[in-house]
Design a protein around this motif. Structure first.
Motif, mmCIF file in Angstrom:
data_model
loop_
_atom_site.group_PDB
_atom_site.id
_atom_site.type_symbol
_atom_site.label_atom_id
_atom_site.label_comp_id
_atom_site.label_asym_id
_atom_site.label_seq_id
_atom_site.Cartn_x
_atom_site.Cartn_y
_atom_site.Cartn_z
ATOM 1 N N ASP A 27 -84.438 77.662 49.617
ATOM 2 C CA ASP A 27 -85.655 77.591 50.422
ATOM 3 C C ASP A 27 -85.738 78.720 51.437
ATOM 4 O OD1 ASP A 27 -86.282 75.238 49.138
ATOM 5 O OD2 ASP A 27 -85.902 73.938 50.871
ATOM 6 N N ALA A 28 -86.964 78.967 51.876
ATOM 7 C CA ALA A 28 -87.216 79.788 53.062
ATOM 8 C C ALA A 28 -88.383 79.155 53.818
ATOM 9 C CB ALA A 28 -87.546 81.225 52.687
ATOM 10 N N ILE A 29 -88.421 79.384 55.122
ATOM 11 C CA ILE A 29 -89.552 78.951 55.937
ATOM 12 C C ILE A 29 -90.344 80.189 56.332
ATOM 13 C CG2 ILE A 29 -90.313 77.710 57.993
ATOM 14 C CD1 ILE A 29 -88.839 75.947 55.979
ATOM 15 N N ILE A 30 -91.651 80.133 56.104
ATOM 16 C CA ILE A 30 -92.536 81.251 56.382
ATOM 17 C C ILE A 30 -93.463 80.871 57.534
ATOM 18 C CG2 ILE A 30 -94.277 82.813 55.429
ATOM 19 C CD1 ILE A 30 -91.573 82.964 53.998
ATOM 20 N N ARG A 31 -93.569 81.762 58.515
ATOM 21 C CA ARG A 31 -94.624 81.630 59.529
ATOM 22 C C ARG A 31 -95.857 82.320 58.972
ATOM 23 N NH1 ARG A 31 -96.921 84.731 63.356
ATOM 24 N NH2 ARG A 31 -95.423 86.441 63.013
ATOM 25 N N VAL A 32 -96.887 81.544 58.699
ATOM 26 C CA VAL A 32 -98.068 82.061 58.014
ATOM 27 C C VAL A 32 -98.865 82.960 58.955
ATOM 28 C CG1 VAL A 32 -100.204 81.454 56.811
ATOM 29 C CG2 VAL A 32 -98.155 80.039 56.515
ATOM 30 N N THR A 33 -99.159 84.170 58.506
ATOM 31 C CA THR A 33 -99.970 85.102 59.287
ATOM 32 C C THR A 33 -101.390 85.234 58.747
ATOM 33 O OG1 THR A 33 -99.094 86.960 57.998
ATOM 34 C CG2 THR A 33 -97.980 86.430 60.085
ATOM 35 N N SER A 34 -101.571 85.006 57.458
ATOM 36 C CA SER A 34 -102.912 85.024 56.851
ATOM 37 C C SER A 34 -102.934 84.044 55.683
ATOM 38 C CB SER A 34 -103.280 86.422 56.339
ATOM 39 O OG SER A 34 -103.415 87.345 57.389
ATOM 40 N N THR A 35 -104.058 83.373 55.533
ATOM 41 C CA THR A 35 -104.252 82.468 54.409
ATOM 42 C C THR A 35 -105.726 82.498 54.042
ATOM 43 O OG1 THR A 35 -103.945 80.184 53.616
ATOM 44 C CG2 THR A 35 -104.555 80.458 55.924
ATOM 45 N N ALA A 36 -106.068 82.067 52.848
ATOM 46 C CA ALA A 36 -107.449 82.166 52.382
ATOM 47 C C ALA A 36 -107.864 80.882 51.679
ATOM 48 C CB ALA A 36 -107.610 83.359 51.443
ATOM 49 N N ILE A 37 -109.172 80.675 51.640
ATOM 50 C CA ILE A 37 -109.732 79.569 50.866
ATOM 51 C C ILE A 37 -110.050 80.104 49.476
ATOM 52 C CG2 ILE A 37 -111.531 77.817 50.710
ATOM 53 C CD1 ILE A 37 -112.001 78.148 53.708
ATOM 54 N N CYS A 38 -109.510 79.445 48.471
ATOM 55 C CA CYS A 38 -109.710 79.849 47.082
ATOM 56 C C CYS A 38 -110.832 79.023 46.458
ATOM 57 C CB CYS A 38 -108.416 79.661 46.294
ATOM 58 S SG CYS A 38 -108.510 80.187 44.564
ATOM 59 N N THR A 133 -98.973 68.515 40.593
ATOM 60 C CA THR A 133 -98.249 69.795 40.574
ATOM 61 C C THR A 133 -97.113 69.797 41.597
ATOM 62 O OG1 THR A 133 -99.801 70.810 42.131
ATOM 63 C CG2 THR A 133 -100.294 71.026 39.788
ATOM 64 N N GLY A 134 -96.578 68.623 41.881
ATOM 65 C CA GLY A 134 -95.382 68.527 42.705
ATOM 66 C C GLY A 134 -95.577 68.003 44.103
ATOM 67 N N GLY A 135 -96.820 67.934 44.578
ATOM 68 C CA GLY A 135 -97.069 67.430 45.921
ATOM 69 C C GLY A 135 -96.562 68.345 47.026
ATOM 70 N N TYR A 136 -96.441 69.644 46.746
ATOM 71 C CA TYR A 136 -95.932 70.586 47.749
ATOM 72 C C TYR A 136 -96.971 70.840 48.835
ATOM 73 C CZ TYR A 136 -92.122 71.759 44.541
ATOM 74 O OH TYR A 136 -91.022 71.713 43.730
ATOM 75 N N ALA A 137 -96.520 70.895 50.075
ATOM 76 C CA ALA A 137 -97.403 71.255 51.182
ATOM 77 C C ALA A 137 -97.881 72.688 50.994
ATOM 78 C CB ALA A 137 -96.677 71.107 52.512
ATOM 79 N N GLY A 138 -99.153 72.916 51.306
ATOM 80 C CA GLY A 138 -99.738 74.224 51.124
ATOM 81 C C GLY A 138 -99.601 75.128 52.327
ATOM 82 N N GLY A 139 -100.231 76.295 52.225
ATOM 83 C CA GLY A 139 -100.055 77.340 53.219
ATOM 84 C C GLY A 139 -101.204 77.518 54.185
ATOM 85 N N GLN A 140 -102.180 76.606 54.181
ATOM 86 C CA GLN A 140 -103.220 76.652 55.217
ATOM 87 C C GLN A 140 -102.673 75.909 56.430
ATOM 88 O OE1 GLN A 140 -106.683 75.215 53.128
ATOM 89 N NE2 GLN A 140 -106.924 77.116 51.981
ATOM 90 N N ALA A 141 -101.668 76.527 57.015
ATOM 91 C CA ALA A 141 -100.871 75.899 58.067
ATOM 92 C C ALA A 141 -100.170 76.987 58.865
ATOM 93 C CB ALA A 141 -99.834 74.950 57.445
ATOM 94 N N GLU A 142 -99.551 76.585 59.955
ATOM 95 C CA GLU A 142 -98.803 77.567 60.754
ATOM 96 C C GLU A 142 -97.482 77.944 60.097
ATOM 97 O OE1 GLU A 142 -100.075 76.958 65.329
ATOM 98 O OE2 GLU A 142 -98.890 75.308 64.498
ATOM 99 N N TYR A 143 -96.865 76.992 59.405
ATOM 100 C CA TYR A 143 -95.587 77.235 58.730
ATOM 101 C C TYR A 143 -95.606 76.545 57.376
ATOM 102 C CZ TYR A 143 -93.852 78.640 63.335
ATOM 103 O OH TYR A 143 -93.674 79.265 64.548
ATOM 104 N N VAL A 144 -94.777 77.039 56.443
ATOM 105 C CA VAL A 144 -94.685 76.424 55.122
ATOM 106 C C VAL A 144 -93.273 76.620 54.583
ATOM 107 C CG1 VAL A 144 -95.506 78.502 53.948
ATOM 108 C CG2 VAL A 144 -95.763 76.298 52.827
ATOM 109 N N ARG A 145 -92.788 75.601 53.892
ATOM 110 C CA ARG A 145 -91.508 75.722 53.187
ATOM 111 C C ARG A 145 -91.762 76.308 51.813
ATOM 112 N NH1 ARG A 145 -88.143 72.784 49.461
ATOM 113 N NH2 ARG A 145 -89.776 71.215 49.159
ATOM 114 N N VAL A 146 -91.009 77.352 51.462
ATOM 115 C CA VAL A 146 -91.156 78.014 50.166
ATOM 116 C C VAL A 146 -89.906 77.744 49.338
ATOM 117 C CG1 VAL A 146 -91.418 80.206 48.975
ATOM 118 C CG2 VAL A 146 -92.623 79.804 51.136
ATOM 119 N N PRO A 147 -89.989 76.851 48.332
ATOM 120 C CA PRO A 147 -88.841 76.625 47.449
ATOM 121 C C PRO A 147 -88.619 77.824 46.525
ATOM 122 C CG PRO A 147 -90.543 74.918 47.203
ATOM 123 C CD PRO A 147 -91.132 76.033 47.978
ATOM 124 N N PHE A 148 -87.419 77.945 45.988
ATOM 125 C CA PHE A 148 -87.093 79.027 45.050
ATOM 126 C C PHE A 148 -87.557 80.381 45.614
ATOM 127 C CE2 PHE A 148 -87.640 75.112 42.627
ATOM 128 C CZ PHE A 148 -86.425 75.038 41.964
#
Length: 389
Positions: A27-38, A133-148
């Motif tokens: 894992d890694a933890i990312i502090r999100v700096t930019s995110t977009a609506i798809c 698709t796994g129930g993973y938390a997304g990146g429209q947030a301040e922080y996100v856990r990135v598996p693998f």
């Protein structure tokens, strides 16, 4: 942390959630700096994707700074990374075939039942895109856990701003793979249904791959103007009979390749689409596939069909006879992100690909609910929304 969460059809809110933590050594933890609506986020917003639960954190297009790493992560604190929307282990049979979006190891076993019953096999993991698709938390947030995190994220060189590379997270590789799946040959005519963000990158990619004529089909004038910027001819389906126009543009033969960049929520007042709209309102899992039907009927005999548009359920009125009798080849699928990101980063650095032309609005994360509403209701002006936490 603050994060955008789903609470039901057309109901998204910015709530406070616990900060993510390292769970696995990769894992890694990312502090999100930019995110977009798809555009595919709107399928969640409309409630047509099964497997969503109230409180799920949305978002699969994001990038940021590495702030914490597990023992087996190859990332380092302080690096800037773009994170692919698909989660891939890099080791299973499918990853070894570079079919990264079909990864067998990233959807937890307890989450696989619904997608396996619906599709015959369990789906791979995707950020912020339902428990199928796994129930993973997304990146429209301040922080996100990135598996693998040793497989997916791409490290961004110094000097490249977020907006230049953000779309490596999804829509640029998706548009590129859509064009690649169309097997474009010099001299080909390629018709692209949908001039949204994926469709626009598909148009640009098809031109770069050597298509002699690219035709963009939509009904939003501003989006069609952007397609024209890359040399596409345009068809407004509210003003023109699409198949007749395509036959005229191709001397009666039809396009060599057709690309459906619309997906499960096609627009228009054709009889089949009106029926599909009603079915989708009353039966979750029913898709609106008018654009795909139209593409199949328009494609020339022996032509190729590429489908990057998201479909999640079932359709009827499928023109199987046309597909078989005309000898069409169809390629579909979620994007095999890791196959494309490094090459596309190079193309961005060399100025071959324009990545920022479609950004129409920049808003803070706290305004995400309004951003979703406008992106949903006003697609002619709200073409692509980038958010900063």
């Amino acid at each position: 942390m603050r994060a955008l969460t789903w609470h039901g059809t057309n109901d998204v809110r910015v709530d406070t959630h616990p900060d993510p933590e390292i769970i696995n050594p990769r894992d890694a933890i990312i502090r999100v700096t930019s995110t977009a609506i798809c555009g595919s986020d709107l399928h969640l917003y409309d409630g047509v994707i099964p497997g969503m639960k109230s409180g799920d954190i949305l978002g699969h297009e994001f990038m940021g700074e590495v702030v914490e790493v597990g023992a087996r992560s190859t990332l380092k604190k302080g690096q800037r990374v773009v994170v692919p929307f698909t989660i891939s282990c890099g080791q299973c049979f499918f990853c070894q075939q570079q079919q990264f979006s079909a990864c067998d190891n990233t959807n937890p076993a307890e989450k696989q039942d619904v997608s396996e019953k619906l599709y015959g096999h369990a789906m791979s993991g995707i950020f912020g895109y339902s428990h199928m698709t796994g129930g993973y938390a997304g990146g429209q947030a301040e922080y996100v856990r990135v598996p693998f995190s040793d497989v997916g994220p791409i490290v961004i060189p110094d000097g490249m701003d977020d907006e230049t590379v953000l779309f490596l997270s999804d829509i640029l590789p998706t548009g590129w793979m859509a064009a690649e799946n169309a097997e474009i040959q010099p001299g080909d005519t390629v018709a692209v249904w949908g001039a949204g963000p994926v469709g626009l990158f598909t148009v640009q990619s098809a031109v770069l791959m050597g298509a002699a004529q690219v035709i963009a089909i939509d009904h939003h004038p501003n989006r069609l103007k952007l397609a024209e910027k890359f040399g596409a001819r345009i068809i407004n389906f509210e003003e023109t009979h699409v198949r007749e126009a395509l036959m005229e543009m191709t001397a009666g033969i039809g396009p060599d390749a057709v690309i459906d960049a619309v997906g499960m929520e096609a627009h228009g007042f054709s009889p089949d689409n009106v029926v599909d709209v009603v079915k989708q309102k009353i039966a979750p899992g029913a898709d609106r596939a008018h654009a795909l039907r139209q593409a199949l009927l328009a494609c020339r005999k022996g032509g190729r069909v590429s489908v990057p548009g998201v479909y999640g359920g079932i359709i009827d009125k499928w023109p199987l006879g046309a597909m078989m009798e005309k000898g069409l080849t169809i390629k579909t699928g979620q994007t095999h992100m890791q196959r494309y990101t490094h090459d596309l980063l190079r193309r961005i650095q060399e100025g071959e690909i324009d990545t920022t032309f479609l950004i129409s609005h920049r808003i803070p994360l706290e305004q995400a609910p309004e951003g979703y509403k406008q992106f949903h209701d006003n697609q002619n002006e709200w073409i692509k929304v980038v958010m900063t936490p």
